[in-house]
Design a protein around this motif. Sequence first.
Motif, PDB file in Angstrom:
ATOM      1  N   UNK A   1       0.906  -1.229   0.010  1.00 59.95           N
ATOM      2  CA  UNK A   1       0.036   0.078   0.131  1.00 59.95           C
ATOM      3  C   UNK A   1       0.918   1.239  -0.051  1.00 59.95           C
ATOM      4  N   UNK A   2       1.901   1.317   0.729  1.00 63.01           N
ATOM      5  CA  UNK A   2       2.749   2.375   0.806  1.00 63.01           C
ATOM      6  C   UNK A   2       3.520   2.543  -0.563  1.00 63.01           C
ATOM      7  N   UNK A   3       3.802   1.385  -1.139  1.00 65.52           N
ATOM      8  CA  UNK A   3       4.711   1.576  -2.403  1.00 65.52           C
ATOM      9  C   UNK A   3       3.586   2.306  -3.410  1.00 65.52           C
ATOM     10  N   UNK A   4       2.392   1.738  -3.611  1.00 64.38           N
ATOM     11  CA  UNK A   4       1.420   2.566  -4.483  1.00 64.38           C
ATOM     12  C   UNK A   4       0.858   3.830  -4.107  1.00 64.38           C
ATOM     13  N   UNK A   5       1.075   4.266  -2.945  1.00 64.67           N
ATOM     14  CA  UNK A   5       0.764   5.593  -2.490  1.00 64.67           C
ATOM     15  C   UNK A   5       2.058   6.788  -3.114  1.00 64.67           C
TER      16      UNK A   5
ATOM     17  N   UNK B   1       2.492   9.453  -7.041  1.00 61.57           N
ATOM     18  CA  UNK B   1       3.639  10.858  -7.199  1.00 61.57           C
ATOM     19  C   UNK B   1       4.471  10.537  -8.337  1.00 61.57           C
ATOM     20  N   UNK B   2       5.236   9.333  -8.422  1.00 61.27           N
ATOM     21  CA  UNK B   2       6.266   9.383  -9.421  1.00 61.27           C
ATOM     22  C   UNK B   2       5.654   8.468 -10.690  1.00 61.27           C
ATOM     23  N   UNK B   3       4.503   7.733 -10.574  1.00 60.13           N
ATOM     24  CA  UNK B   3       3.741   7.136 -11.759  1.00 60.13           C
ATOM     25  C   UNK B   3       4.753   6.138 -12.582  1.00 60.13           C
ATOM     26  N   UNK B   4       5.418   5.670 -11.867  1.00 52.17           N
ATOM     27  CA  UNK B   4       6.435   4.795 -12.603  1.00 52.17           C
ATOM     28  C   UNK B   4       5.760   3.224 -12.855  1.00 52.17           C
ATOM     29  N   UNK B   5       4.985   2.840 -11.942  1.00 48.15           N
ATOM     30  CA  UNK B   5       4.111   1.478 -12.227  1.00 48.15           C
ATOM     31  C   UNK B   5       3.155   1.759 -13.099  1.00 48.15           C
ATOM     32  N   UNK B   6       3.218   0.587 -14.487  1.00 47.63           N
ATOM     33  CA  UNK B   6       1.727   0.813 -15.048  1.00 47.63           C
ATOM     34  C   UNK B   6       0.478   0.411 -14.596  1.00 47.63           C
ATOM     35  N   UNK B   7      -0.405   0.940 -14.999  1.00 40.37           N
ATOM     36  CA  UNK B   7      -1.720   0.878 -14.377  1.00 40.37           C
ATOM     37  C   UNK B   7      -2.134  -0.767 -14.246  1.00 40.37           C
ATOM     38  N   UNK B   8      -1.871  -1.159 -15.681  1.00 38.87           N
ATOM     39  CA  UNK B   8      -2.201  -2.715 -15.528  1.00 38.87           C
ATOM     40  C   UNK B   8      -1.387  -3.580 -14.510  1.00 38.87           C
ATOM     41  N   UNK B   9      -0.277  -3.368 -14.031  1.00 38.59           N
ATOM     42  CA  UNK B   9       0.571  -4.089 -13.059  1.00 38.59           C
ATOM     43  C   UNK B   9      -0.207  -3.752 -11.743  1.00 38.59           C
ATOM     44  N   UNK B  10      -0.602  -2.506 -11.510  1.00 36.00           N
ATOM     45  CA  UNK B  10      -1.297  -2.344 -10.226  1.00 36.00           C
ATOM     46  C   UNK B  10      -2.833  -3.009 -10.229  1.00 36.00           C
ATOM     47  N   UNK B  11      -3.477  -3.157 -11.189  1.00 33.20           N
ATOM     48  CA  UNK B  11      -4.643  -3.896 -11.408  1.00 33.20           C
ATOM     49  C   UNK B  11      -4.628  -5.095 -11.133  1.00 33.20           C
ATOM     50  N   UNK B  12      -3.379  -5.951 -11.671  1.00 36.15           N
ATOM     51  CA  UNK B  12      -3.189  -7.169 -11.502  1.00 36.15           C
ATOM     52  C   UNK B  12      -2.804  -7.667 -10.168  1.00 36.15           C
ATOM     53  N   UNK B  13      -2.278  -6.733  -9.372  1.00 40.76           N
ATOM     54  CA  UNK B  13      -2.012  -6.858  -8.041  1.00 40.76           C
ATOM     55  C   UNK B  13      -3.210  -6.937  -7.196  1.00 40.76           C
ATOM     56  N   UNK B  14      -4.176  -6.018  -7.565  1.00 40.41           N
ATOM     57  CA  UNK B  14      -5.509  -5.758  -7.067  1.00 40.41           C
ATOM     58  C   UNK B  14      -6.282  -7.175  -7.308  1.00 40.41           C
ATOM     59  N   UNK B  15      -6.256  -7.590  -8.541  1.00 37.31           N
ATOM     60  CA  UNK B  15      -6.891  -9.097  -8.905  1.00 37.31           C
ATOM     61  C   UNK B  15      -6.361 -10.052  -8.087  1.00 37.31           C
ATOM     62  N   UNK B  16      -5.164 -10.047  -7.710  1.00 38.92           N
ATOM     63  CA  UNK B  16      -4.682 -11.471  -7.233  1.00 38.92           C
ATOM     64  C   UNK B  16      -5.078 -11.272  -5.600  1.00 38.92           C
ATOM     65  N   UNK B  17      -5.087  -9.911  -5.126  1.00 40.92           N
ATOM     66  CA  UNK B  17      -5.622 -10.006  -3.665  1.00 40.92           C
ATOM     67  C   UNK B  17      -7.118 -10.185  -3.707  1.00 40.92           C
ATOM     68  N   UNK B  18      -8.041  -9.893  -4.557  1.00 39.24           N
ATOM     69  CA  UNK B  18      -9.321 -10.227  -4.681  1.00 39.24           C
ATOM     70  C   UNK B  18      -9.533 -11.698  -4.695  1.00 39.24           C
TER      71      UNK B  18
ATOM     72  N   UNK C   1      -9.732  -2.913  -0.177  1.00 42.02           N
ATOM     73  CA  UNK C   1     -10.345  -1.623  -0.177  1.00 42.02           C
ATOM     74  C   UNK C   1      -9.228  -0.768  -0.418  1.00 42.02           C
ATOM     75  N   UNK C   2      -7.925  -0.732   0.341  1.00 43.82           N
ATOM     76  CA  UNK C   2      -6.862   0.184   0.467  1.00 43.82           C
ATOM     77  C   UNK C   2      -6.209   0.128  -0.856  1.00 43.82           C
ATOM     78  N   UNK C   3      -6.015  -1.115  -1.539  1.00 43.27           N
ATOM     79  CA  UNK C   3      -5.206  -0.931  -2.730  1.00 43.27           C
ATOM     80  C   UNK C   3      -6.269  -0.371  -3.871  1.00 43.27           C
ATOM     81  N   UNK C   4      -7.436  -0.893  -3.511  1.00 40.26           N
ATOM     82  CA  UNK C   4      -8.313  -0.237  -4.647  1.00 40.26           C
ATOM     83  C   UNK C   4      -8.432   1.342  -4.502  1.00 40.26           C
ATOM     84  N   UNK C   5      -8.671   1.618  -3.427  1.00 40.73           N
ATOM     85  CA  UNK C   5      -8.476   3.294  -3.162  1.00 40.73           C
ATOM     86  C   UNK C   5      -7.041   3.933  -3.827  1.00 40.73           C
ATOM     87  N   UNK C   6      -6.062   3.254  -3.406  1.00 39.50           N
ATOM     88  CA  UNK C   6      -4.695   3.930  -3.980  1.00 39.50           C
ATOM     89  C   UNK C   6      -4.864   3.936  -5.855  1.00 39.50           C
ATOM     90  N   UNK C   7      -5.501   2.754  -6.340  1.00 36.49           N
ATOM     91  CA  UNK C   7      -5.518   2.720  -7.638  1.00 36.49           C
ATOM     92  C   UNK C   7      -6.485   3.673  -8.055  1.00 36.49           C
TER      93      UNK C   7
END
Length: 987
Positions: free
Chosen positions: A342-346, A350-367, A382-388
């Motif tokens: 969660x801290x890395x996503x927050x 600001x840096x926008x270095x991780x692709x959106x698709x990668x962040x979504x795949x992490x959320x799918x895995x947690x779901x 919920x927290x990861x989804x809020x970050x995304x």
Amino acid sequence: MSAEAADREAATSSRPCTPPQTCWFEFLLEESLLEKHLRKPCPDPAPVQLIVQFLEQASKPSVNEQNQVQPPPDNKRNRILKLLALKVAAHLKWDLDILEKSLSVPVLNMLLNELLCISKVPAGTKHVDMDLATLPPTTAMAVLLYNRWAIRTIVQSSFPVKQAKPGPPQLSVMNQMQQEKELTENILKVLKEQAADSILVLEAALKLNKDLYVHTMRTLDLLAMEPGMVNGETESSTAGLKVKTEEMQCQVCYDLGAAYFQQGSTNSAVYENAREKFCRTKELIAEIGSLSLHCTIDEKRLAGYCQACDVLVPSSDSTSQQLTPYSQVHICLRSGNYQEVIQIFIEDNLTLSLPVQFRQSVLRELFQKAQQGNEALDEICFKVCACNTVRDILEGRTISVQFNQLFLRPNKEKIDFLLEVCSRSINLEKASESLKGNMAAFLKNVCLGLEDLQYVFMISSHELFITLLKDEERKLLVDQMRKRSPRVNLCIKPVTSFYDIPASASVNIGQLEHQLILSVDPWRIRQILIELHGMTSERQFWTVSNKWEVPSVYSGVILGIKDNLTRDLVYILMAKGLHCSTVKDFSHAKQLFAACLELVTEFSPKLRQVMLNEMLLLDIHTHEAGTGQAGERPPSDLISRVRGYLEMRLPDIPLRQVIAEECVAFMLNWRESEYLTLQVPAFLLQSNPYVKLGQLLAATCKELPGPKESRRTAKDLWEVVVQICSVSSQHKRGNDGRVSLIKQRESTLGIMYRSELLSFIKKLREPLVLTIILSLFVKLHNVREDIVNDITAEHISIWPSSIPNLQSVDFEAVAITVKELVRYTLSINPNNHSWLIIQADIYFATNQYSAALHYYLQAGAVCSDFFNKAVPPDVYTDQVIKRMIKCCSLLNCHTQVAILCQFLREIDYKTAFKSLQEQNSHDAMDSYYDYIWDVTILEYLTCILSSMCIKAIGQTELNASNPEEVLQLAAQRRKKKFLQAMAKLYF
């Protein structure tokens, strides 16, 4: 000049500059206009099309006068066509990226093999055995090109391929596509078998410190000339196009890295090798620069590979600051440190270095983990989804469905976290006006979606909200919320948003059904079903998954339960328990069955007994898959329960036949012969065919050491199996009064069908029982009148030698059964010499002589420590030796025949002498003479071959005056060496 020659000259002189489309390759071939054609800005046809057409024409089979298809002739025209294809590839500078993109695997395989041939790579020599440093530069480069293509093709074949949309079906096109597909698969199979050698060749190439040269159109022309005209130019250090060492190593490193990365899916340690090669590739690219002619690396793909390697195999000396965000997220997910994710996503907002698709795949895995019953992850999701969601808002995308669903029931903790994410995701001093506007609109919409004014005031009083919205906007929003509040409390609820509509019914039911499918926890299953039945009483939830299967003998009883919740729960628990047992997840199966047993005990004695029976079967499977494999006997209480099941006489209890099978097989496998032969109740023998069969097998094994006259049970077992393998014929009387046979089918007079018998036998593991059954079927196979070559088996003499009604036995089914039984028994113990001899006899009887020799030799090897000891005479009987002699004779290995004649108790000189006279022998004749120890045969050899056998006959240990022990030792030593040589040849 003849008229024909004159016509040809006139036609040539009037030929247009542009050839007709139908014969352009002939035009290029005859006029030698290839180079001129390739120099055109946009040549039509393209160079790669030329390669395909040249090779297709060169590989066309020919048809002789008898209309028989012959291989392509090796004539001048075909050699020129192959040379032209190589020249086109040389024009493309042998760029594998271009060639692979445009040529199919079979065509490129043919092209590179022609390159190896013309580059004078020795035929039949493995590339891995060559020293690249001593090869001519163009030859070494040809070897490297082939092996680079080999591993690149293997890597490419591992990627998923999107199937092309098929057009209208055309038979000829479909046949051609199928042939090309089969050819590609065969080539890939060979390349994968040679992959290890190709990697070794490329690794050796990295040690070269000299420049290499690749063939050009000029060097290929020189090679096509007479050898005397070339003067060795193509093998000198200056012929061809120069490829610098760094360029070659760069390409090789990249290809090796991709190969190692592909292998990492099965061996994670190889990822380290991949990272090393990719790092070296980056270093070489920096040295070479971007102007290289021969080094074309996809640097974006290389960067992706490097990033993936850092994630999969982080360096041991790397600190958390040195790791990439990918690596940090991957490590945190593996260790369960979700707060750090969660801290890395927050921070990434600001840096926008991780692709959106990668962040979504992490959320799918947690779901997915949360839906499998891990409720602690609900808050993390919920927290990861809020970050995304905040990342989406900042980049101008819409709010996701998941966020709206997770925020349907807001609370203080969720709003506090959402405000924290928003505050940390935007730098107000540096942010653009559009970013600030996006964030302000998001916070405003969140407020408008909240019904509780307390939560609205939490947001509106936050520092970020006050900074982003003007005073007038804030006051207007608060007034709107105050005006809306009484209506919410006193009047009809306002129209909900689009995302709110499905949440109350279908979405929640769908999510619960999904959890119901995935869960194997019986108490969680019960809880989900209670919730589902609380939402709707119209659904039958045992039908949610078509994978839930309950045997038909049980389903009628279960579906007759009146209470819907209990019916669904019992059905699902049993279906999941049976599935877990099938996939050998015995711990979960036991939990599910135990919960089901506890449930049905309260209201149904019939289902209680059903569950006890299924738990018995589960315990048998658990023991057989666990300690039973190591030979540990089952506990006495399990044996008692098996006996209890076999003796059970409860009426109206639905029974599965497989449980009876497993119980009887269990008793036979653990040598409970005493019970099966003496203690089994008489009514069981009449009512349960598996008990009857088990009793006959146990009694036959018990009587085996006794005299032949006392083996009454063997005769009974024979009659039972013959009846099972019999067929009944149906007859029909015609209008003329004659009776004709119209159909044959399995007889119903046997105690079970042949397929059921075979299924039961495949549950047995006791060697003696399997040997008895196998010998019975072998004897039954040999009884038929048209058998030429009998199959031998241990204990075959205990069975009757004839059948009163041969026509009633389905001998084809018997032959199939024998083959299946031998295959099964060898899977149980591949080192049983008697079973190996049976397999060899089967191959011998079906004229598969090479395979027969393989198994005859394997039978001898397993009982003699690979022939270091003498093979027992009861294994290599005279019949076995004679069959080995016949196999060698029919394979034209006549020297081997002569040597095997010495193995017989009485040496067969006639056969030995006749075989030695054969001129057309396919074995290495001279190398086998040292294995002959019989002086008579050696003397005969000396007469017909003179000096070739003087050395063999002159050995002192073969002197007839030697003591018998010395002669036997000499014979045994030669037997050992000969059989070991044969084994290496046929294994």
